[in-house]
Enzyme design. Structure first.
Site, PDB file in Angstrom:
ATOM      1  N   ASP A 148       0.834  -1.195   0.000  1.00 39.47           N
ATOM      2  CA  ASP A 148       0.000   0.000   0.000  1.00 39.47           C
ATOM      3  C   ASP A 148       0.869   1.245   0.000  1.00 39.47           C
ATOM      4  O   ASP A 148       1.922   1.284   0.640  1.00 39.47           O
ATOM      5  CB  ASP A 148      -0.938   0.013   1.210  1.00 39.47           C
ATOM      6  CG  ASP A 148      -0.193   0.125   2.535  1.00 39.47           C
ATOM      7  OD1 ASP A 148      -0.237   1.202   3.155  1.00 39.47           O
ATOM      8  OD2 ASP A 148       0.452  -0.868   2.947  1.00 39.47           O
ATOM      9  N   SER A 149       0.434   2.264  -0.745  1.00 37.99           N
ATOM     10  CA  SER A 149       1.085   3.561  -0.791  1.00 37.99           C
ATOM     11  C   SER A 149       2.552   3.416  -1.211  1.00 37.99           C
ATOM     12  O   SER A 149       2.832   2.930  -2.300  1.00 37.99           O
ATOM     13  CB  SER A 149       0.925   4.261   0.562  1.00 37.99           C
ATOM     14  OG  SER A 149       1.276   5.617   0.484  1.00 37.99           O
ATOM     15  N   ALA A 150       3.494   3.806  -0.356  1.00 42.84           N
ATOM     16  CA  ALA A 150       4.908   3.603  -0.680  1.00 42.84           C
ATOM     17  C   ALA A 150       5.197   2.133  -0.941  1.00 42.84           C
ATOM     18  O   ALA A 150       6.016   1.782  -1.800  1.00 42.84           O
ATOM     19  CB  ALA A 150       5.787   4.120   0.454  1.00 42.84           C
ATOM     20  N   ILE A 175      -2.137  -1.059  -3.728  1.00 40.52           N
ATOM     21  CA  ILE A 175      -3.199  -0.370  -2.992  1.00 40.52           C
ATOM     22  C   ILE A 175      -2.817   1.093  -2.820  1.00 40.52           C
ATOM     23  O   ILE A 175      -1.808   1.413  -2.205  1.00 40.52           O
ATOM     24  CB  ILE A 175      -3.413  -1.038  -1.618  1.00 40.52           C
ATOM     25  CG1 ILE A 175      -3.648  -2.542  -1.791  1.00 40.52           C
ATOM     26  CG2 ILE A 175      -4.576  -0.382  -0.885  1.00 40.52           C
ATOM     27  CD1 ILE A 175      -3.388  -3.351  -0.528  1.00 40.52           C
ATOM     28  N   HIS A 274      -6.851   8.348   0.985  1.00 37.16           N
ATOM     29  CA  HIS A 274      -5.590   7.641   1.189  1.00 37.16           C
ATOM     30  C   HIS A 274      -5.540   7.082   2.612  1.00 37.16           C
ATOM     31  O   HIS A 274      -5.969   7.715   3.563  1.00 37.16           O
ATOM     32  CB  HIS A 274      -4.430   8.614   0.963  1.00 37.16           C
ATOM     33  CG  HIS A 274      -3.120   7.926   0.778  1.00 37.16           C
ATOM     34  ND1 HIS A 274      -2.730   7.404  -0.436  1.00 37.16           N
ATOM     35  CD2 HIS A 274      -2.120   7.648   1.646  1.00 37.16           C
ATOM     36  CE1 HIS A 274      -1.536   6.848  -0.316  1.00 37.16           C
ATOM     37  NE2 HIS A 274      -1.137   6.988   0.942  1.00 37.16           N
TER      38      HIS A 274
END
Length: 308
Positions: A148-150, A175, A274
Site C-alpha cells: 500500500d502507498s509507498a 493499494i 488515502h
C-alpha cells in the site's frame, strides 16, 4: 473540491479519528516525532486477528521480515508496508497482513525495509528485492506481490526488476500506490488538498527519498512509471482512493501495461481517501474494498483473472 459531498459520514469519522493521533501537519515535525505519532495511530486502529494465525520474525538475508501462516500454504504473498518511505514497519501493518493471510490461506511475508531519510533510495528497493528473492528461495512457492502507498511503489519496482531474474511471480496487487506520476496535472491538482494526503505531503516524501540531490530519472527501481518497457509484467490489479492526489498513478500504470499487451485492472474506490486500509472495519466502503483486495490476491495466486 466538494469533499463534504464526495465523502460519507463514516469516512469523515475515520478522518477525524486519524487526526486525533496523527495531525495533518505531522510532516512539519521531526522525523522521530512523526514516527512516534504514526506508531501510536497504528496502535489505535489495530485489530485483533485469529489465534490460528502463526507469526515468526526472521531475517531474509539481513532484512527483517515477519512470516504469517495458517495451515499449509502453497502460495506466498510478499507485502510491503506504506508510510511514505519514512514511517511504518512490522507493527504498523501487522493486523492487515494477518487478515490477508486469514482471508486467502496464503503465507504472508511482511518486509521491514530501511527507512528514509537515514537511508536514501535505493536502500528501500534493495531490501525489498532481497526479501522477495529470499521468500522465493526459502519457501519455493509462487509469489504474489502486494503493498500500500509507498509499499505499492516498492511492489511494482520489484515486479519490474524481477523480469528475467525471478520466476513464478503470479501477480501484483497495488493499494493506492505512488508510482511516479506528473505532480503538475490530473489528480495531483484536483485533489491537492485532499484529506489524509495532500500534494505537498507527496512532495515532502519525495524529498525524503533523495535528500537535496536530484531525483532519479529513467529509474524504475525508484518510480515504476519511469520505465520505458511495461511488457512481461505479472497480472496486475490496482486499487486507488478517488479522493487522493495519487489516484491517476493507478490509472496511468494500468494503461501502460495494457498498451504493452499485458494484463491489468484499475479499481478506483469512490468516496475513499488515502490510508483507508485502517478503516476496513469501521467504514463500509473501505470494508468492501478490502474484501476486493483479498479476493484479488487470492485469485492471482490461483492464476485466475476476474476482470474481463
Amino acid at each position: 473540491m466538494d469533499y463534504e459531498r464526495l465523502i460519507d459520514e463514516e469516512t469523515w469519522r475515520f478522518i477525524g479519528r486519524t487526526a486525533e493521533s496523527y495531525p495533518e501537519d505531522a510532516v512539519d515535525l521531526p522525523i522521530a516525532e512523526q514516527r512516534r505519532l504514526y506508531d501510536a495511530m497504528c496502535r489505535e486502529f489495530r485489530e485483533s486477528y485469529p489465534a490460528e494465525i502463526k507469526t515468526e520474525d526472521r531475517s531474509a538475508n539481513g532484512v527483517p521480515v515477519r512470516v504469517y501462516t495458517l495451515g499449509d500454504p502453497t502460495r506466498t504473498v510478499v507485502y510491503f508496508h506504506g508510510g511514505g518511505f519514512v514511517l511504518g514497519g512490522l507493527e504498523s501493518h501487522d493486523d492487515v497482513c494477518a487478515e490477508i493471510c486469514a482471508a486467502t490461506g496464503y503465507r504472508v511475508v511482511a518486509v521491514d525495509y530501511r527507512l528514509c531519510p537515514e537511508y536514501r533510495h535505493p536502500a528501500q528497493f534493495e531490501d525489498c528485492w532481497t526479501a522477495t528473492v529470499w521468500a522465493a528461495e526459502e519457501f519455493g512457492d509462487p509469489l504474489v506481490l502486494a503493498g500500500d502507498s509507498a509499499g505499492g511503489n516498492l511492489a511494482a519496482c520489484v515486479a519490474h526488476h524481477a523480469r528475467g531474474r525471478l520466476k513464478n511471480i503470479l501477480g501484483q496487487v497495488l493499494i493506492y500506490p505512488t508510482l511516479g506520476g506528473d505532480v503538475d496535472q490530473g489528480s495531483y491538482l484536483e485533489h491537492a488538498n485532499a484529506p489524509m494526503l495532500t500534494r505537498e505531503d507527496v512532495l515532502y516524501y519525495k524529498k525524503m527519498r533523495c535528500g537535496d540531490g536530484d531525483a532519479p530519472t529513467n529509474d524504475p527501481t525508484y518510480e515504476p512509471l519511469q520505465d520505458t518497457d511495461f511488457s512481461g509484467l505479472p497480472p496486475t490489479v490496482i486499487f486507488t482512493a478517488d479522493c487522493d492526489p495519487l489516484r491517476d498513478d493507478g490509472r496511468d500504470y494500468r494503461d501502460r501495461i495494457l498498451a504493452a499487451g499485458g494484463t491489468a485492472h484499475w479499481m478506483n474506490e469512490k468516496g475513499l481517501v488515502h490510508g483507508y486500509l485502517r478503516a476496513r472495519t469501521t467504514v463500509g466502503r473501505a470494508r468492501d474494498s478490502f474484501e476486493r483486495i483479498t479476493i484479488a490476491i487470492e485469485a492471482l495466486g490461483q492464476g485466475i483473472w476476474c476482470y474481463d
